[in-house]
Design an enzyme around this catalytic site. Structure first.
Site, PDB file in Angstrom:
ATOM      1  N   GLU A  22       0.805  -1.237   0.000  1.00 61.34           N
ATOM      2  CA  GLU A  22       0.000   0.000   0.000  1.00 61.34           C
ATOM      3  C   GLU A  22       0.826   1.270   0.000  1.00 61.34           C
ATOM      4  O   GLU A  22       0.493   2.238   0.666  1.00 61.34           O
ATOM      5  CB  GLU A  22      -0.939  -0.033   1.219  1.00 61.34           C
ATOM      6  CG  GLU A  22      -1.879  -1.227   1.164  1.00 61.34           C
ATOM      7  CD  GLU A  22      -2.842  -1.269   2.319  1.00 61.34           C
ATOM      8  OE1 GLU A  22      -4.035  -1.497   2.070  1.00 61.34           O
ATOM      9  OE2 GLU A  22      -2.397  -1.064   3.466  1.00 61.34           O
TER      10      GLU A  22
HETATM   11  C1  NGO Z   1      -0.798  -6.305   3.987  1.00 60.59           C
HETATM   12  C2  NGO Z   1      -1.946  -5.437   4.366  1.00 60.59           C
HETATM   13  N1  NGO Z   1      -1.917  -4.117   4.432  1.00 60.59           N
HETATM   14  C3  NGO Z   1      -3.165  -3.657   4.980  1.00 60.59           C
HETATM   15  C4  NGO Z   1      -4.074  -4.854   4.594  1.00 60.59           C
HETATM   16  O1  NGO Z   1      -3.166  -5.964   4.700  1.00 60.59           O
HETATM   17  O2  NGO Z   1      -5.251  -4.987   5.404  1.00 60.59           O
HETATM   18  C5  NGO Z   1      -5.081  -4.866   6.806  1.00 60.59           C
HETATM   19  C6  NGO Z   1      -6.453  -4.968   7.491  1.00 60.59           C
HETATM   20  O3  NGO Z   1      -7.095  -6.173   7.162  1.00 60.59           O
HETATM   21  C7  NGO Z   1      -4.417  -3.526   7.154  1.00 60.59           C
HETATM   22  O4  NGO Z   1      -4.294  -3.403   8.569  1.00 60.59           O
HETATM   23  C8  NGO Z   1      -3.045  -3.512   6.499  1.00 60.59           C
HETATM   24  O5  NGO Z   1      -2.377  -2.264   6.812  1.00 60.59           O
END
Ligand code: NGO
Length: 496
Positions: free
Chosen positions: A308
């Site tokens: 992200e």
């Molecule tokens: C790898 C990843 N990055 C995000 C995503 O998973 O969802 C999570 C919540 O389900 C969140 O906390 C996390 O920052």
């Protein structure tokens, strides 16, 4: 309650041969004898410590060159038994119990099985009167995948060392062997870095919802690592980069793209923060942090995150990832990253942690063709921060609801298209903690779905079956209740 059957074990063992004529009763004068290796003795002491509180028996532990199970329990290191570095053979006969393995890790896993073959009352912390009968027969067992893990996000909400140790207990109970700690994120930095003290003095002082936050000193981290190692569990620390870094930018503004410290962040959005990939000081920071993490992490794996980083695109992102991968490799460690790092150049041993919700992922499949291996954590099967059902009081639902069957009924070996099973190292169940603030809430989300993930990682595909799993799992409710462990009484499990 129905007597425990040899096949009642979770994860399902590879091969179970009951012998009803071979039941054995643990008696007050039983002795535990181990091979003379310190690690074998440690497994024997672990067994004794599991059995003494409920039985009230002394269960002395001794060692011998060739341990005999005459009306006791023998833990034997025996190269001839085969079964690899984690497997074991458990024989219960009228003359006692013989647990044999090539390694102490195998003995430790056999101890977890042995524990499950005694009545649930064995989980009592005070002596209870019970017939401590073990079902006769032989179990021959060895895991399907080498990597079987869970992740605890200690960044969104901070959890004290004691809470992490309890989570390690739950992993050990189900033969999981990796604990991934998500140590850094926008809301908090949780591990002391001597060369960058403000990461914790500033970055460690916040968390979601404006709680006090907190952080692990290196001594705290060593305690976690040591407790995990005693249970044959490897700690995998994650320093998430280049995104998910607001707490680091608050502490060291030269890392920020605009060189201005952002305000501390205690919300739950993602994708807005990143370290400046064009500033050499960022790579000095990365080298400092990973250098210190490598020095305090005995395990081979360092997780660099990579998820992200919405504002770091294309070559800027892959270039950053490649530099961080090289820093980790130069430290003699193996890199893990969320599967977004797939487009970056391969480095030897690279592991991608796949968290997609749709098995079609040509970019990841290409990275596997270039040498990467996968740890599989599907958002819609293994993300234990997902609610069980709409009325689950905490947790998320962006990947859908995950009841026990959803956590159980999939196959890590074939889940990602065009990725051969040989490239799959195993599975991991992440628990993100935006909405989780206590050990009881951690346990509510982990149990009973963690055993489902553990079975996918350990058991042969041939033993896979929802009907059998749910009935075996049902017997664990009384175990958790007796042990004072919180769990979700999922309606789809036929609890006794
Ligand atoms: C790898 C990843 N990055 C995000 C995503 O998973 O969802 C999570 C919540 O389900 C969140 O906390 C996390 O920052």
């Amino acid at each position: 309650p129905a007597p425990i059957q040899l096949a009642d074990v979770v994860p399902a063992p590879r091969d179970v041969r009951p012998n009803p004529a071979g039941n054995w009763r643990l008696s007050p004068d039983a002795v535990i004898v181990a091979s003379t290796e310190p690690a074998a003795l440690a497994a024997a002491v672990h067994l004794a410590e599991l059995l003494r509180p409920a039985t009230g028996y002394p269960l002395p532990v001794t060692d011998a060159a060739t341990p005999q199970a005459d009306d006791g329990i023998a833990l034997v290191l025996d190269q001839a038994v085969g079964l690899g570095t984690e497997g074991y053979r458990l024989d219960v006969t009228t003359s006692g119990v013989r647990l044999s393995a090539v390694t102490a890790t195998g003995l430790f896993h056999g101890v977890q099985t042995l524990r499950q073959l005694l009545p649930p009352a064995i989980e009592s912390t005070v002596p209870v009167t019970e017939a401590w009968i073990l079902p006769g027969g032989t179990i021959t067992d060895t895991p399907r995948f080498p990597y079987r893990g869970a992740m605890l996000d200690v960044a969104r909400h901070f959890f004290a060392v004691e809470d992490v140790l309890r989570v390690i207990d739950h992993l050990a109970r189900y033969k999981l062997n990796h604990l991934h700690l998500h140590l850094t994120d926008d809301q908090g930095w949780r591990i002391a870095v001597d060369s960058r003290p403000k990461l914790t003095t500033v970055g460690g002082a916040t968390e979601v919802g404006d709680g006090p936050g907190g952080f692990y000193t290196k001594a705290d981290y060593a305690r976690i690592v040591s407790y995990a190692a005693d249970r044959h569990i490897t700690v995998v620390p994650e320093i998430d980069l280049p995104g998910h870094t607001n707490s680091a930018l608050v502490a060291y503004p030269e890392l920020a793209p605009d060189k201005i410290a952002p305000p501390p962040y205690t919300g739950t959005d993602v994708g807005f923060s990143y370290v400046d990939p064009t500033d050499e000081r960022t790579y000095d920071f990365v080298a400092d942090v990973f250098g210190e993490m490598a020095a305090i992490t005995p395990g081979p794996l360092l997780h660099i995150g990579g998820d992200e980083a919405f504002k770091v695109k294309g070559e800027l992102y892959t270039g950053f990832v490649e530099r961080v991968q090289r820093i980790v490799a130069e430290l003699g460690k193996t890199v893990v990253g969320w599967h977004q790092v797939a487009p970056a150049a391969h480095v030897d041993g690279r592991v991608l942690q796949w968290w997609g919700t749709n098995g079609e992922d040509p970019t990841t499949a290409d990275a596997v063709r270039r040498g990467a291996r996968l740890v599989i954590s599907p958002g819609n099967h293994a993300y234990l921060d997902m609610k069980y059902a709409p009325d689950t009081p905490i947790g998320h639902d962006w990947a859908g609801l995950i009841d026990v069957r959803k956590a159980y009924d999939w196959d890590p070996g074939t889940h990602v298209a065009d990725v051969p099973e040989e490239a799959v190292l195993g599975v991991e169940a992440p628990l993100w903690t935006e909405s989780v603030t206590s050990l009881a809430e951690i346990e509510l989300l982990l149990l009973p779905r963690l055993p489902a993930i553990a079975e996918l990682g350990w058991s042969p595909r041939a033993t896979h079956g929802w009907a059998g799993f749910r009935s075996r799992l049902a017997g664990h409710g009384p175990r958790w209740a007796t042990a004072g462990i919180t769990f979700h009484a999922a309606p789809e499990i036929p609890w006794p």
